[in-house]
Design a protein around this motif. Sequence first.
Motif, mmCIF file in Angstrom:
data_model
loop_
_atom_site.group_PDB
_atom_site.id
_atom_site.type_symbol
_atom_site.label_atom_id
_atom_site.label_comp_id
_atom_site.label_asym_id
_atom_site.label_seq_id
_atom_site.Cartn_x
_atom_site.Cartn_y
_atom_site.Cartn_z
ATOM 1 N N ALA A 307 47.641 -2.323 -24.006
ATOM 2 C CA ALA A 307 46.527 -1.662 -24.173
ATOM 3 C C ALA A 307 45.556 -1.447 -25.102
ATOM 4 C CB ALA A 307 46.890 -0.239 -23.437
ATOM 5 N N GLY A 308 46.351 -1.960 -26.236
ATOM 6 C CA GLY A 308 45.680 -1.823 -27.625
ATOM 7 C C GLY A 308 45.232 -3.246 -28.227
ATOM 8 N N ARG A 309 44.699 -3.945 -27.215
ATOM 9 C CA ARG A 309 44.583 -5.484 -27.394
ATOM 10 C C ARG A 309 43.878 -5.701 -28.688
ATOM 11 N NH1 ARG A 309 45.946 -9.414 -24.268
ATOM 12 N NH2 ARG A 309 46.030 -8.063 -22.369
ATOM 13 N N GLN A 310 42.733 -4.837 -28.710
ATOM 14 C CA GLN A 310 41.764 -4.876 -29.901
ATOM 15 C C GLN A 310 42.603 -4.727 -31.097
ATOM 16 O OE1 GLN A 310 38.042 -2.779 -29.634
ATOM 17 N NE2 GLN A 310 37.553 -2.693 -31.903
ATOM 18 N N GLN A 311 43.270 -3.722 -31.360
ATOM 19 C CA GLN A 311 43.824 -3.507 -32.662
ATOM 20 C C GLN A 311 44.948 -4.562 -32.963
ATOM 21 O OE1 GLN A 311 43.499 -1.284 -29.899
ATOM 22 N NE2 GLN A 311 43.578 0.791 -30.719
ATOM 23 N N MET A 312 45.681 -5.171 -31.888
ATOM 24 C CA MET A 312 46.644 -6.084 -31.920
ATOM 25 C C MET A 312 45.719 -7.291 -32.396
ATOM 26 S SD MET A 312 49.262 -7.818 -29.018
ATOM 27 C CE MET A 312 47.869 -8.834 -28.396
ATOM 28 N N GLN A 313 44.471 -7.662 -31.986
ATOM 29 C CA GLN A 313 43.826 -8.887 -32.398
ATOM 30 C C GLN A 313 43.587 -8.765 -33.697
ATOM 31 O OE1 GLN A 313 43.619 -11.965 -31.083
ATOM 32 N NE2 GLN A 313 44.572 -10.946 -29.122
ATOM 33 N N GLU A 314 42.993 -7.350 -34.390
ATOM 34 C CA GLU A 314 42.939 -7.149 -35.779
ATOM 35 C C GLU A 314 44.037 -7.464 -36.542
ATOM 36 O OE1 GLU A 314 40.870 -3.587 -38.522
ATOM 37 O OE2 GLU A 314 40.720 -3.537 -36.257
ATOM 38 N N LEU A 315 45.297 -7.037 -36.201
ATOM 39 C CA LEU A 315 46.333 -7.163 -37.033
ATOM 40 C C LEU A 315 46.559 -8.786 -37.133
ATOM 41 C CD1 LEU A 315 48.524 -4.469 -35.589
ATOM 42 C CD2 LEU A 315 47.402 -4.461 -37.884
ATOM 43 N N ILE A 316 46.527 -9.606 -36.118
ATOM 44 C CA ILE A 316 46.605 -10.908 -36.036
ATOM 45 C C ILE A 316 45.963 -11.367 -36.831
ATOM 46 C CG2 ILE A 316 46.466 -13.012 -34.790
ATOM 47 C CD1 ILE A 316 47.522 -11.504 -32.377
ATOM 48 N N SER A 317 44.467 -11.090 -37.169
ATOM 49 C CA SER A 317 43.629 -11.632 -38.027
ATOM 50 C C SER A 317 44.025 -11.430 -39.400
ATOM 51 C CB SER A 317 42.150 -11.069 -37.838
ATOM 52 O OG SER A 317 42.207 -9.874 -38.054
ATOM 53 N N LEU A 318 44.874 -10.246 -39.745
ATOM 54 C CA LEU A 318 45.391 -9.981 -41.099
ATOM 55 C C LEU A 318 46.443 -10.623 -41.408
ATOM 56 C CD1 LEU A 318 44.545 -6.142 -41.051
ATOM 57 C CD2 LEU A 318 43.180 -7.649 -42.237
ATOM 58 N N GLY A 319 47.192 -11.655 -40.623
ATOM 59 C CA GLY A 319 48.221 -12.325 -40.871
ATOM 60 C C GLY A 319 49.477 -11.672 -40.339
ATOM 61 N N PHE A 320 49.548 -10.763 -39.504
ATOM 62 C CA PHE A 320 50.790 -10.181 -39.018
ATOM 63 C C PHE A 320 51.176 -10.847 -37.647
ATOM 64 C CE2 PHE A 320 49.024 -6.611 -41.495
ATOM 65 C CZ PHE A 320 49.957 -6.585 -42.286
ATOM 66 N N ASN A 321 52.489 -11.123 -37.212
ATOM 67 C CA ASN A 321 52.856 -11.714 -36.114
ATOM 68 C C ASN A 321 53.098 -10.964 -35.047
ATOM 69 O OD1 ASN A 321 54.153 -13.341 -34.334
ATOM 70 N ND2 ASN A 321 55.852 -13.823 -35.583
ATOM 71 N N CYS A 322 51.816 -10.804 -34.018
ATOM 72 C CA CYS A 322 52.125 -9.718 -32.966
ATOM 73 C C CYS A 322 51.832 -10.239 -31.490
ATOM 74 C CB CYS A 322 50.882 -8.919 -33.208
ATOM 75 S SG CYS A 322 50.817 -7.861 -34.751
ATOM 76 N N MET A 323 52.728 -9.980 -30.631
ATOM 77 C CA MET A 323 52.567 -10.244 -29.402
ATOM 78 C C MET A 323 52.569 -9.189 -28.288
ATOM 79 S SD MET A 323 55.597 -12.325 -27.394
ATOM 80 C CE MET A 323 55.687 -13.857 -28.235
ATOM 81 N N GLY A 324 51.428 -9.438 -27.501
ATOM 82 C CA GLY A 324 51.229 -8.367 -26.461
ATOM 83 C C GLY A 324 52.499 -8.372 -25.420
#
Length: 361
Positions: A307-324
Amino acid sequence: MITKSFHKYQLRAIQSNKRFVALIAGKRSGKTVCGAVLLLNEIIKKPKGRFLVVAPMFSILKDVTLKAFQDLVIGTKWEGQWMVTYKNYFLPSGGVIHFRSGDQPDCLEGYEIDAAWLDEAGQMPKEIWMKAQSRVMKSKGRIFLTSSPYGRNYYYKDIYLQRDVNKDLDVITWRTIDNPWIPIDEIERLKRVMTPIEFANEYEAGFEIASGTVYPELESCLISESEWLKHWEDNSSKDKGGVHKRDSWQRVGGMDFGWNDPYCCLSGYLDTDNILWIVNERYIRNALLKSHVEYLDNTYRYYCDTAGRQQMQELISLGFNCMGVDKGIDLGINIVTQLIREGKIKIIREIVPNTIRESLS
């Protein structure tokens, strides 16, 4: 024996001859004062003895538990000297009372005592109760436990439910309203403004659990910080290649984005026994995503609410390993409940308070 100016439930506790006496009572019911009296009666029997007092944290120990004892003995021949450096109370008779914080169970190691008092025992891990028993083993000393209910933890299962089974245990319960020095109209006011379950837990010594509690068995997986540190140290040895055992643990986290609802990030380690140790919590409302970044670690894999896909993509762009991960509520609750029952989740009580509170409410 000191028995003056106490209500009938306190007197019953003071007059008990059982080795272990547990008081389960509402807030402001007089249980802490009673605990101080029980301890003093043991001191009178062994004036040169060694005694132990434990509370969940040092602030409660100093401001509540120690104060109750000092107020009891002030102006009497038992009034001694409190040495904050050593956290010891030195009695004029030559005895000593060790005051210790329950958030450091290892501090209870290494000495024999003649009696112990565990104040707000329901807030402390079962480890404290077990260690206290080992400390009085040689002296066959008594242990007094005073507490309000704090969920159906060991204090419910190993103390309250054992009241008719354990011949060495005396369990005495009473409500706040049973204390004749508490105004009845104040009790009635609180009853009007609280939910029935809240009121029962706080003022009627009830171990009530709301019917909507998400994880009613969560208490079984709560541990102290010292238990976690021991597990960490136990896995610090290196293999032949010079690699620590714990280096093979997976670093994982779960993230639920929120604004009015709290943002919550839990993180920890999945060890080689497939036990998840939750050792960090960030829980906050009305905070921008950038304020969370400094609390994240790019060596972790974070599973995020889609539900927070936009925030997750922003974290990925900052180099964090995130999975929805899609939040199937019923399925998720069933999976976590099964892991709790299998002992596959460990949560540090002192470090994850908000998630624990929310899960048990």
